[in-house]
Design a protein around this motif. Sequence first.
Motif, PDB file in Angstrom:
ATOM      1  N   ASN A   1       6.259  -1.904   0.374  1.00 23.19           N
ATOM      2  CA  ASN A   1       5.980  -2.921   1.315  1.00 23.19           C
ATOM      3  C   ASN A   1       6.609  -4.212   1.147  1.00 23.19           C
ATOM      4  O   ASN A   1       7.176  -5.254   1.709  1.00 23.19           O
ATOM      5  N   LEU A   2       6.968  -4.773  -0.241  1.00 19.47           N
ATOM      6  CA  LEU A   2       7.662  -5.735  -0.535  1.00 19.47           C
ATOM      7  C   LEU A   2       9.232  -5.458  -0.221  1.00 19.47           C
ATOM      8  O   LEU A   2       9.662  -6.550   0.057  1.00 19.47           O
ATOM      9  N   GLY A   3       9.873  -4.634  -0.171  1.00 23.89           N
ATOM     10  CA  GLY A   3      10.875  -4.178   0.185  1.00 23.89           C
ATOM     11  C   GLY A   3      12.012  -4.838  -1.033  1.00 23.89           C
ATOM     12  O   GLY A   3      13.152  -4.772  -0.670  1.00 23.89           O
ATOM     13  N   ALA A   4      11.450  -4.800  -2.140  1.00 17.69           N
ATOM     14  CA  ALA A   4      12.128  -5.107  -3.467  1.00 17.69           C
ATOM     15  C   ALA A   4      12.543  -3.737  -4.362  1.00 17.69           C
ATOM     16  O   ALA A   4      11.724  -2.940  -4.474  1.00 17.69           O
ATOM     17  N   SER A   5      13.681  -3.855  -4.694  1.00 18.49           N
ATOM     18  CA  SER A   5      14.102  -2.586  -5.503  1.00 18.49           C
ATOM     19  C   SER A   5      14.046  -2.962  -7.010  1.00 18.49           C
ATOM     20  O   SER A   5      14.242  -2.257  -7.999  1.00 18.49           O
ATOM     21  N   THR A   6      13.961  -4.434  -7.165  1.00 19.17           N
ATOM     22  CA  THR A   6      13.747  -4.844  -8.712  1.00 19.17           C
ATOM     23  C   THR A   6      12.744  -5.933  -8.997  1.00 19.17           C
ATOM     24  O   THR A   6      12.180  -6.236  -7.850  1.00 19.17           O
ATOM     25  N   GLY A   7      12.317  -6.384  -9.987  1.00 18.07           N
ATOM     26  CA  GLY A   7      11.138  -7.148 -10.262  1.00 18.07           C
ATOM     27  C   GLY A   7      10.020  -6.561 -10.708  1.00 18.07           C
ATOM     28  O   GLY A   7      10.015  -5.062 -10.868  1.00 18.07           O
ATOM     29  N   VAL A   8       8.824  -7.278 -10.951  1.00 16.08           N
ATOM     30  CA  VAL A   8       7.901  -6.884 -11.675  1.00 16.08           C
ATOM     31  C   VAL A   8       6.405  -7.610 -10.759  1.00 16.08           C
ATOM     32  O   VAL A   8       6.576  -8.802 -10.323  1.00 16.08           O
TER      33      VAL A   8
ATOM     34  N   ASP B   1       7.140 -15.254  -7.978  1.00 17.77           N
ATOM     35  CA  ASP B   1       6.890 -15.584  -6.499  1.00 17.77           C
ATOM     36  C   ASP B   1       5.547 -15.228  -5.894  1.00 17.77           C
ATOM     37  O   ASP B   1       5.135 -14.117  -6.151  1.00 17.77           O
ATOM     38  N   SER B   2       4.759 -16.212  -5.543  1.00 17.40           N
ATOM     39  CA  SER B   2       3.476 -15.970  -5.041  1.00 17.40           C
ATOM     40  C   SER B   2       3.129 -15.972  -3.759  1.00 17.40           C
ATOM     41  O   SER B   2       2.185 -15.998  -3.272  1.00 17.40           O
ATOM     42  N   GLU B   3       4.448 -15.873  -2.995  1.00 15.08           N
ATOM     43  CA  GLU B   3       4.036 -15.865  -1.492  1.00 15.08           C
ATOM     44  C   GLU B   3       4.306 -14.361  -0.853  1.00 15.08           C
ATOM     45  O   GLU B   3       3.643 -14.294   0.108  1.00 15.08           O
ATOM     46  N   LYS B   4       4.734 -13.559  -1.477  1.00 11.73           N
ATOM     47  CA  LYS B   4       5.122 -12.173  -0.764  1.00 11.73           C
ATOM     48  C   LYS B   4       4.171 -10.928  -0.840  1.00 11.73           C
ATOM     49  O   LYS B   4       3.817 -10.154  -0.213  1.00 11.73           O
ATOM     50  N   LEU B   5       3.564 -11.029  -1.971  1.00 14.56           N
ATOM     51  CA  LEU B   5       2.748  -9.977  -2.525  1.00 14.56           C
ATOM     52  C   LEU B   5       1.391  -9.785  -1.700  1.00 14.56           C
ATOM     53  O   LEU B   5       1.002  -8.847  -1.640  1.00 14.56           O
ATOM     54  N   THR B   6       0.974 -10.787  -1.420  1.00 16.19           N
ATOM     55  CA  THR B   6      -0.545 -10.898  -0.508  1.00 16.19           C
ATOM     56  C   THR B   6      -0.187  -9.581   0.675  1.00 16.19           C
ATOM     57  O   THR B   6      -1.208  -8.834   0.873  1.00 16.19           O
ATOM     58  N   GLU B   7       0.482 -10.115   1.504  1.00 17.70           N
ATOM     59  CA  GLU B   7       0.865  -9.306   2.585  1.00 17.70           C
ATOM     60  C   GLU B   7       1.105  -7.625   2.128  1.00 17.70           C
ATOM     61  O   GLU B   7       0.613  -6.805   3.014  1.00 17.70           O
ATOM     62  N   ALA B   8       1.872  -7.735   1.192  1.00 16.32           N
ATOM     63  CA  ALA B   8       2.383  -6.200   0.777  1.00 16.32           C
ATOM     64  C   ALA B   8       1.247  -5.466   0.376  1.00 16.32           C
ATOM     65  O   ALA B   8       1.005  -4.200   0.639  1.00 16.32           O
ATOM     66  N   VAL B   9       0.448  -5.964  -0.419  1.00 15.41           N
ATOM     67  CA  VAL B   9      -0.673  -5.380  -1.009  1.00 15.41           C
ATOM     68  C   VAL B   9      -1.782  -5.034  -0.048  1.00 15.41           C
ATOM     69  O   VAL B   9      -2.342  -3.968   0.064  1.00 15.41           O
ATOM     70  N   HIS B  10      -1.909  -5.955   0.969  1.00 13.93           N
ATOM     71  CA  HIS B  10      -3.101  -6.057   2.280  1.00 13.93           C
ATOM     72  C   HIS B  10      -2.545  -4.889   2.706  1.00 13.93           C
ATOM     73  O   HIS B  10      -3.427  -3.905   3.427  1.00 13.93           O
ATOM     74  N   GLU B  11      -1.367  -4.829   3.252  1.00 14.68           N
ATOM     75  CA  GLU B  11      -1.072  -3.452   4.024  1.00 14.68           C
ATOM     76  C   GLU B  11      -1.134  -2.193   3.267  1.00 14.68           C
ATOM     77  O   GLU B  11      -1.452  -1.426   4.093  1.00 14.68           O
ATOM     78  N   ALA B  12      -0.689  -2.458   2.175  1.00 11.47           N
ATOM     79  CA  ALA B  12      -1.067  -0.949   1.535  1.00 11.47           C
ATOM     80  C   ALA B  12      -2.382  -0.658   1.473  1.00 11.47           C
ATOM     81  O   ALA B  12      -2.800   0.703   1.687  1.00 11.47           O
ATOM     82  N   ARG B  13      -3.383  -1.602   1.398  1.00  4.78           N
ATOM     83  CA  ARG B  13      -4.932  -1.222   1.196  1.00  4.78           C
ATOM     84  C   ARG B  13      -5.271  -0.727   2.765  1.00  4.78           C
ATOM     85  O   ARG B  13      -6.362  -0.146   2.782  1.00  4.78           O
ATOM     86  N   VAL B  14      -4.905  -1.163   3.854  1.00  7.06           N
ATOM     87  CA  VAL B  14      -5.063  -0.597   5.242  1.00  7.06           C
ATOM     88  C   VAL B  14      -5.029   0.836   5.235  1.00  7.06           C
ATOM     89  O   VAL B  14      -6.188   1.316   5.836  1.00  7.06           O
ATOM     90  N   PHE B  15      -4.094   1.484   4.632  1.00  7.44           N
ATOM     91  CA  PHE B  15      -3.883   2.988   4.722  1.00  7.44           C
ATOM     92  C   PHE B  15      -4.587   3.729   3.555  1.00  7.44           C
ATOM     93  O   PHE B  15      -3.945   3.760   2.474  1.00  7.44           O
ATOM     94  N   LYS B  16      -5.609   4.244   3.650  1.00  2.25           N
ATOM     95  CA  LYS B  16      -6.232   5.018   2.550  1.00  2.25           C
ATOM     96  C   LYS B  16      -5.744   6.340   2.307  1.00  2.25           C
ATOM     97  O   LYS B  16      -5.267   7.171   3.223  1.00  2.25           O
ATOM     98  N   ASP B  17      -5.637   6.620   0.917  1.00  4.07           N
ATOM     99  CA  ASP B  17      -5.050   8.021   0.499  1.00  4.07           C
ATOM    100  C   ASP B  17      -6.359   9.058   0.556  1.00  4.07           C
ATOM    101  O   ASP B  17      -7.500   8.521   0.689  1.00  4.07           O
ATOM    102  N   GLU B  18      -6.153   9.979   0.118  1.00  4.55           N
ATOM    103  CA  GLU B  18      -7.166  11.288   0.015  1.00  4.55           C
ATOM    104  C   GLU B  18      -8.328  10.618  -0.956  1.00  4.55           C
ATOM    105  O   GLU B  18      -9.458  10.859  -0.905  1.00  4.55           O
TER     106      GLU B  18
END
Length: 450
Positions: A16-23, A142-159
């Motif tokens: 969701n971040l669209g990043a290929s590098t970083g932590v 970078d404290s601006e991008k992660l919130t939306e990325a993790v929230h969208e991940a949380r929307v879609f539940k796995d098994e």
Amino acid sequence: MSVYPAKQHFIKTAKNLGASTGVIFVRGSDTIIHPDSDTEYDFHQDSNYYYLSGVSEPGFAAAFDIASSKAILFVNHVSADEAVWIGVPPSLEEYRVAHGFDEAHYTKDIEAVLTALNPDKIYTLPHHSTEQLGASLVSAVDSEKLTEAVHEARVFKDEYEIETMRKANKISGDAHVQLMKEAKVGMNESELHGRFVGLVFAQGCSYESYHSIVARGRNAAILHYTKNNMLINSDSDMILVDAGGQYKDYASDITRTWPVGAKFSPECRDIYEIVLEMQKAVIDACAPHKQWEDMHALANRVAAQGLIKLGILKGDLDEIASNYITGYFMPHGIGHMIGIDTHDVAGYPKGVERINKPGLRYLRARRELLPGMVVTVEPGLYFVDAILADAKADPEVAKYIDFDVVSRYHKVGGVRIEDNIAITETGNDNLTSCPKEVAEVEAIRAAALQ
């Protein structure tokens, strides 16, 4: 149940971040002490941290190296002195295996471990401290991008998540049924509340998903009634119980409304049956690509039809719908996202605004339903004095309402019925199995009172 899928959740978030590098670096919550005392507040883990780690203990952290797809757990070190009071914790390796991480280190080593990764960016959440990163790494934060990325991940539940929530619903649903079997005139709302908590704790829940609502009679007209301290003193009343247990940090949110006596009174049954039809219509309609606000509109249309039939509403159905008249009887939304949090994240994606109309203004989500989402479906009808007074004072609203008929139903207070459903590829899967049909509920109550 299988190992918590922490690494898979990091991978979803990184995508969701669209990043290929970083932590990605996240911190768990710390223990908080009551002011001027040595007593701890009940500990609740930071929800985003739990999603990315599966750890429900205080003082931990976690990181994910995006390029190498390496998940790293940072464990709170417990000294020998502390272990005297709280016990000896698992080893680093035991923590690593239990939570599905690639590596585990103590939190004192955060700066050294992350420095060795040489990240160009460190994605953090704005409410998480970066103190443990040290001065050399703060410039990469970078404290601006992660919130939306993790929230969208949380929307879609796995098994794993859906099955955990199914278990939470089973435990909580069974507790609801037990309350139906035990309640009687002379008990206090607080007795039922305490019994519910004891039942769900006994089956593995760690805490309530939210403060339970146990409301008899007119108290059910208070949407978030939490006093739970009134005597149950009439078998013509109903009891509304909105309660859920938190199992492995995933919520359940179930509401059932049932008679104190063996049967619903005629007025209570009238309102109950409308609410049940509202819920059935929405659950039948919930499927991929439906809009959540349309589900709300469907519930309101079914409500309007039922209230017209009872004579509470009068006039043209389409006019009543277009003027949001049922919002004076169902002042909340049809439901909300649910997951680690009861009112879970990302109900309103960026750029989506609330609709400032009766009922709709409190809708907790406006988005397209898609597979993997879990939502509550919780229609209700209430006779709230303050709202009815507003309606009566507005001629453009009052012309659609017969207040003489309303007065006959006023004693009902309110009815709400709530299930938790997972959206699937073809429709939905109802995670809640607690009885709600009139015949089922009355059979339980009749047997209880024999």
